[in-house]
Design an enzyme around this catalytic site. Structure first.
Site, PDB file in Angstrom:
ATOM      1  CG  ASP A  87      -0.253  -0.005   2.511  1.00 36.01           C
ATOM      2  OD1 ASP A  87       0.984   0.145   2.525  1.00 36.01           O
ATOM      3  OD2 ASP A  87      -0.931  -0.130   3.547  1.00 36.01           O
ATOM      4  CB  SER A  88       0.185   4.668  -0.836  1.00 33.68           C
ATOM      5  OG  SER A  88      -0.879   5.076   0.014  1.00 33.68           O
ATOM      6  N   GLY A  89       0.911   3.760   2.305  1.00 32.44           N
ATOM      7  CA  GLY A  89       1.172   4.377   3.599  1.00 32.44           C
ATOM      8  C   GLY A  89       0.158   5.446   3.965  1.00 32.44           C
ATOM      9  CG  ASP A 141      -4.994   7.042  -0.649  1.00 34.97           C
ATOM     10  OD1 ASP A 141      -3.968   6.716  -0.004  1.00 34.97           O
ATOM     11  OD2 ASP A 141      -6.070   6.433  -0.545  1.00 34.97           O
ATOM     12  CD  GLN A 183      -9.581   7.882  -0.649  1.00 25.62           C
ATOM     13  OE1 GLN A 183     -10.689   7.937  -0.103  1.00 25.62           O
ATOM     14  NE2 GLN A 183      -8.585   7.108  -0.175  1.00 25.62           N
ATOM     15  N   GLY A 210     -10.925   4.616   1.127  1.00 25.23           N
ATOM     16  CA  GLY A 210     -11.790   5.451   1.953  1.00 25.23           C
ATOM     17  C   GLY A 210     -13.074   4.771   2.374  1.00 25.23           C
ATOM     18  CG  ASP A 260      -6.006  -5.037   2.203  1.00 23.50           C
ATOM     19  OD1 ASP A 260      -6.586  -4.195   1.491  1.00 23.50           O
ATOM     20  OD2 ASP A 260      -5.572  -4.766   3.342  1.00 23.50           O
ATOM     21  CB  CYS A 298     -13.052 -26.443   9.343  1.00 26.81           C
ATOM     22  SG  CYS A 298     -11.536 -25.580   8.909  1.00 26.81           S
ATOM     23  CB  CYS A 300      -7.940 -25.533   8.768  1.00 23.88           C
ATOM     24  SG  CYS A 300      -8.304 -25.393  10.527  1.00 23.88           S
ATOM     25  CB  CYS A 303     -10.714 -27.978  12.149  1.00 28.88           C
ATOM     26  SG  CYS A 303     -11.427 -26.377  12.616  1.00 28.88           S
ATOM     27  CG  HIS A 329     -10.239 -22.035  12.016  1.00 30.34           C
ATOM     28  ND1 HIS A 329     -10.835 -23.176  11.539  1.00 30.34           N
ATOM     29  CD2 HIS A 329     -11.238 -21.117  12.154  1.00 30.34           C
ATOM     30  CE1 HIS A 329     -12.134 -22.967  11.406  1.00 30.34           C
ATOM     31  NE2 HIS A 329     -12.402 -21.727  11.775  1.00 30.34           N
TER      32      HIS A 329
END
Lengths: 374, 374
Positions: A87-89, A141, A183, A210, A260, A298, A300, A303, A329
């Site tokens: 990301d841009s920070g 941004d 934005q 945003g 994300d 599940c 995983c 589990c 999990h």
């Protein structure tokens, strides 16, 4: 793009980068400071993770992008060979840094770690992500609070748009793919205007920023409805910092390709676990003698081998293994959720999939979104 | 016993339990609260760990031995199929509990977690370990401070010996193997007397307790020299809570078969890493740009994939992965150290092995032992 859904704006696709490609719709786990907390890359691969996110703000402050560059770039540094988006920070300057000041030039702020002063400009943010060696870089941004007045958002969005142009100008031939960020707050005309201006500049992808800042979920859906039609069909679309499994399904149906969020990993560390029948808080006394896995459906690692009683014990005893088993999990749950969404698009039954799961969520409808970024 | 060394008291052996056997000399990592901190059992097996230790005091207080019994025993609860040794809780009553009071009946104390009052008797400690389903159980002993007067140690050792007899009396047919603990402080006659009395009772194994409590290392070696000759050749010998790699080598040469210590795992979490050329503290600034692994001769997962710079970064950023990668490395170092000791005994070159490594340790000779138990 491989396929468009017939009943929604959902898209099935694959995004190519210098470190391989990833299938969309996708969820990128967040590796804030150079690790997906508690896990090793081999586990992520096993979970089906094809791309991760790194936070420019955090890595810039510590250990520093120049250190990472000297050590061979972020992929080598953290032992992850697949795509990395940084990301841009901008969001962290807004949410973590102290005494921040936004000017035409960029964002001045004090580090949350040691109070040191820094200036991030659109150009510098491109350079930092170049040094990190990321595959997909984001433009700087301004992230604004919610709610904000129309006038403030208009001025800010205009600045973000000028910053995007400067970012693009500073991009070199072998740089990471550069994505712009739409934005415009909660205002339709500002969102549409911002999207159009950015698309005119011809970025390699577009994010919607945003959101997930406290607005009602219905408003977030409206904004996506307004915005995605302005974005080109052939460029990837990224909804930043979103969200719950239901939020992701909403986003997919409104034309988003990837997401994300710290939710699965942060929730894991707080003992909040996702199951096919809703979330559970593992610390509750009712699990003290419960020999069942978190979710009987599940597959995983957690589990397969551990009881709720053991996971509750590890959580209460503050054992590191608690975070690790819970993270495995929750990320498995997310990756499986995305896999099923992709499968549903492929098989032309996303609408049925949506209907099945929307019945679970009536009561969450009026919920406000919670900030979900690192 | 498979083989005795020709030049020292070292023994090569194998200890059988209901959950398989383990090769000695052995090191048992400490799983205080039901996990070897940060690791999963599959990783331990991969590291060559064949047996682990669990702390009765901790598991008795939380989640409770009855809960663990209802859930199928400690092996099932923590997903570890190989041998488990549980201690008696005596050391933790001495080091962690509040307001402890020792009487003929047993040890009364307040929990360090919630202040609740408890009584551990020799009989109850056997019952708790039976409920846990451990493979090797320890008798309750009184752990005394160092230094302590001759009179005090004599009285205490006598009590510990009476407690051992009561423990043995409460043992049932299918119970874990029960080991006695030789106490006697730093006094030769008390150690010898305690050893003789316990051996007369015919336990399945013998531990040497009350060491690694701050005494000089040379004194610890003397005590082992006095004590091990009194122990039967055909029974396993366990030195509790010891120690550094060098301490372990000393113990092996004085006839000890296995060891446990929190040192490799606790040091890992504190960023102290073992290497073939000595310990390093990963937080030091000198490693900030260091692209080399912790130890260029190490074949562990951490050294194969990560730089000192990355490990330093994870440590400073307080990332969970720091503990995990460091623990993998330190335990690998310990398991490799024991493997090489066993190999040296097998090949009749333990004395050479000792000479090679004793040159490293001149300056540490006067060091006092540090408490090393959970």
């Amino acid at each position: 793009m491989i396929k468009k859904d017939g009943y929604s704006r959902a898209r099935l696709g694959r995004i190519d980068t210098d470190h391989g490609s990833f299938s969309t719709p996708a969820f990128l786990p967040v590796g804030t400071q150079g690790s997906i907390k508690s896990l090793i890359p081999e586990e992520l691969v096993h979970l089906g993770v094809e791309a991760i996110l790194g936070n420019t703000y955090h890595l810039y402050l510590r250990p520093g992008h120049e250190t990472i560059e000297r050590l061979g770039g972020l992929h080598t540094f953290i032992h992850w060979e697949k795509p990395i988006l940084t990301d841009s920070g901008g969001y962290q300057v807004f949410s973590l840094a102290k005494l921040r000041k936004i000017s035409e030039e960029g964002a001045t702020f004090q580090s949350h770690l040691d109070g040191s002063r820094h200036l991030l400009t659109p150009e510098r943010v491109v350079e930092i992500q170049r040094a990190l060696g990321s595959d997909i870089a984001m433009v700087l941004d301004e992230c604004i609070p919610y709610p904000s007045s129309y006038e403030y958002v208009k001025t800010s969005t205009s600045l973000t748009t000028r910053w995007a142009r400067r970012s693009l100008k500073n991009k070199r031939e072998n740089d990471p793919a550069l994505f712009a960020i739409v934005q415009g707050g909660m205002y339709r005309d500002l969102r549409e205007d911002c999207a159009q201006r950015l698309v005119e500049m011809n970025f390699e992808g577009y994010a919607i920023g945003g959101l997930s800042v406290g607005e009602p979920k219905s408003l977030r859906r409206e904004i996506l409805e307004w915005t995605t039609p302005w974005l080109p069909e052939n460029a990837p679309r990224y909804l930043m910092g979103v969200g719950t499994p239901e939020d992701i399904l909403d986003g997919v149906m409104l034309g988003i390709d990837f997401f994300d969020c710290v939710l699965p990993t942060r929730n894991a560390r707080n003992g909040m676990l996702f199951t096919t029948t809703g979330k559970i808080s593992i610390k509750q006394a009712q699990y003290g003698d419960d020999g069942r896995p978190i979710d009987e459906h599940c597959s995983c690692y957690t589990c397969q081998h551990y009881s709720r009683a053991y996971l509750r014990h590890l959580y209460l005893a503050n054992e590191i293994l608690s975070s690790r088993l819970n993270t495995l999990h929750n990320l498995h749950f997310y990756m499986e959720w995305l896999r099923r969404i992709r499968e549903a698009i492929r098989e032309d039954r996303l609408l049925d999939f949506y209907k099945t799961y929307s019945s679970h969520r009536k009561e969450g409808e009026a919920e406000r979104s919670a900030p979900c970024q690192a």
